[in-house]
Design an enzyme around this catalytic site. Structure first.
Site, PDB file in Angstrom:
ATOM      1  N   ASN A 166       0.830  -1.212   0.000  1.00  0.00           N
ATOM      2  CA  ASN A 166       0.000   0.000   0.000  1.00  0.00           C
ATOM      3  C   ASN A 166       0.864   1.261   0.000  1.00  0.00           C
ATOM      4  O   ASN A 166       0.657   2.183   0.791  1.00  0.00           O
ATOM      5  CB  ASN A 166      -0.917  -0.012   1.224  1.00  0.00           C
ATOM      6  CG  ASN A 166      -2.255   0.649   0.946  1.00  0.00           C
ATOM      7  OD1 ASN A 166      -2.544   1.037  -0.174  1.00  0.00           O
ATOM      8  ND2 ASN A 166      -3.079   0.779   1.963  1.00  0.00           N
ATOM      9  N   HIS A 223      -8.449   3.340   8.581  1.00  0.00           N
ATOM     10  CA  HIS A 223      -9.031   2.069   8.147  1.00  0.00           C
ATOM     11  C   HIS A 223     -10.402   1.822   8.778  1.00  0.00           C
ATOM     12  O   HIS A 223     -11.269   1.211   8.147  1.00  0.00           O
ATOM     13  CB  HIS A 223      -8.096   0.908   8.494  1.00  0.00           C
ATOM     14  CG  HIS A 223      -6.986   0.719   7.500  1.00  0.00           C
ATOM     15  ND1 HIS A 223      -5.778   1.366   7.602  1.00  0.00           N
ATOM     16  CD2 HIS A 223      -6.909  -0.042   6.378  1.00  0.00           C
ATOM     17  CE1 HIS A 223      -5.002   1.008   6.588  1.00  0.00           C
ATOM     18  NE2 HIS A 223      -5.659   0.161   5.831  1.00  0.00           N
TER      19      HIS A 223
END
EC number: 2.3.1.-
Length: 489
Positions: free
Chosen positions: A331, A364
């Site tokens: 990521n 998240h």
């Protein structure tokens, strides 16, 4: 595969197909409108009425970017966009929001707050440049001149329409990758997209996407995550089976993520988005690190790459030996945003790593699994670093290869063990699973940490004794030499 996943894949494939059409639109203004229109359409298809969250948060964030003074605009926009995530996820808790809407909101949060950070950084450079010009007695040998660009100036006159176009550009609107506003502007102002190998790059990535998808479907069929929540799993399966189950479930998760991210990259490559000449030295998420504007004069003579929009370096993640290396390749576009806007700007160097990881976990979501997983990573990394110095760093030949393999196995156990918490999500599910394997991951890591501290202290003590012995021997030799000299006299 759920109906949400089917809709998600269809939207991504549609965006990939649209790339060849969008790239051919000659008028840049028209291309921008089409790109934004497609992005809004995708958001509405995936989210329905929940897309209102995206529009409301964008309006609030845009107001912060435009109305707050640049000296504080980045902080206010950050607070607005990340603060809205609280309301968004409370709403999700009570009413339920499609998972892909959550991803859209996450990327939108990074984009809007990111453009505010870009604007503030540019404003600071402009202020420093003006201050430098006023100082007529500046010593040119002591202080290099501060360079500013047209981009720095133009950022100060951003419009709401530009922020809207950037935020809802169909390229990256679903799952990213994150890219800077500069990258977005370059797509419409630079000719690189015309000469980049768009079709070849897309076909190459599609091959990998099909492979990852096949792995995901196969492993998800054989080792579904839901089975790890069933009574049969806890009552009828052995301790070893339960412990090893973290490997295939995390592998399934990786295959799913790789599929989505690779398809997202295909959306970029097919449209020629994020293509830069090799000479510009592009970095993931950041874009060119060297001057590149002059390269447009002979754009047809360069070779191009799409490094800017590569979000995960899959082969490096899989093949690297250590957990620390694996994190660096995972990521990476989001990691760039976190590094530039949180890690480097956090006022305390002592706590900035923890603050960055906490920001990542918060971004998240609010489920306990996000914090078990992400906040647990630095503890394993410190353990790994300790043992790397103890046994791996000085090893060579066959011993080094064997140790590398052992580190690789432990790396994937750590990823899988922590990742299981991310997947199980709720505290009850996490605690039930970890209890069923007697918290062996945390206990073994604590034991290895204690042993590592002991061995490190023993090694340092041995080095100190060796140093004292060497100094004593050197001192003895000096005394003996003095005695011999006196005798000679």
């Amino acid at each position: 595969m759920s109906i949400d996943d089917v809709i998600y894949v269809i939207c991504l494939l549609g965006c990939i197909g649209a790339g060849s059409y969008v790239k051919k639109i000659a008028d840049e203004g028209q291309r921008k409108l089409v790109s934004t229109g497609l992005g809004v359409l995708v958001v509405v298809i995936v989210s329905g009425l929940h897309s209102l969250h995206c529009f409301v948060s964008l309006a609030l964030g845009t107001a912060a970017v435009l109305l707050v003074h640049p000296s504080k605009g980045h902080l206010v926009t950050f607070a607005v966009m990340f603060g809205y995530l609280v309301f968004f996820r409370i709403f999700d808790f009570y009413f339920g929001i499609p998972g892909h809407t959550n991803m859209i909101q996450m990327i939108l949060t990074l984009k809007v707050s990111g453009i505010a950070f870009e604007k503030t950084a540019a404003w600071k450079r402009l202020q420093a440049h003006d201050e430098q010009k006023k100082n007529d007695q500046r010593d040119v040998h002591q202080e290099s001149p501060i360079e500013i660009t047209d981009y720095d100036v133009e950022l100060q006159s951003l419009s709401a329409a530009e922020i809207l176009h950037y935020s809802f550009n169909y390229i990256g609107v679903l799952t990213g990758p994150y890219y800077r506003y500069r990258t977005y502007r370059d797509y419409f102002e630079m000719p690189f997209k015309t000469y980049a190998p768009t079709v070849e790059a897309t076909l190459e990535k599609l091959k990998y996407a099909v492979f990852y998808c096949a792995l995901y479907l196969a492993t998800n069929y054989m080792w579904p995550l839901d089975y790890a929540l069933s009574d049969e799993f806890f009552n009828d399966r052995s301790f070893v089976y339960r412990l090893l189950y973290v490997w295939p479930t995390f592998f399934t998760f990786r295959a799913r993520i790789y599929t989505g991210l690779t398809l997202s990259e295909c959306v970029c490559t097919m449209a020629g988005f994020g293509a830069y000449p090799d000479e510009s030295d592009p970095n993931n998420g950041e874009g060119p690190r060297k001057r590149y504007q002059h390269l447009k004069r002979d754009a047809d003579k360069h070779t191009y790459n799409f490094t800017t929009i590569v979000n995960t370096r899959v082969l490096e993640v899989e093949r690297c030996w250590t957990f620390r290396e694996g994190m660096k390749h995972w990521n990476v576009c989001v990691q760039y945003w976190l590094a530039v806007n949180v890690y480097k700007l956090f006022p305390s160097k002592k706590y900035r790593t923890g603050a960055t990881l906490l920001c990542s976990a918060y971004w998240h979501g609010f489920r306990p699994g996000h914090y078990f997983c992400i906040m647990g990573a630095p503890f394993y990394v410190s353990l790994e670093d300790m043992w790397d110095k103890l046994v791996r760093k000085s090893a060579t030949g066959t011993s080094r290869r064997v140790i590398d393999v052992i580190f690789w196995i432990f790396k994937w156990f750590a990823f899988s063990y922590l990742g299981e918490a991310f997947l199980l999500s709720s505290f009850g599910n996490i605690w039930r699973f970890y209890s069923s394997v007697y918290h062996i991951g945390y206990i073994s890591w604590a034991a290895m940490t204690a042993l590592g501290f002991y061995l490190t202290s023993q090694r340092k003590a041995a080095e100190r004794r060796k140093k004292r012995a060497a100094e004593k021997a050197a001192g003895g030799d000096g005394i003996a030499a003095a005695i011999e000299k006196e005798k000679a006299q």
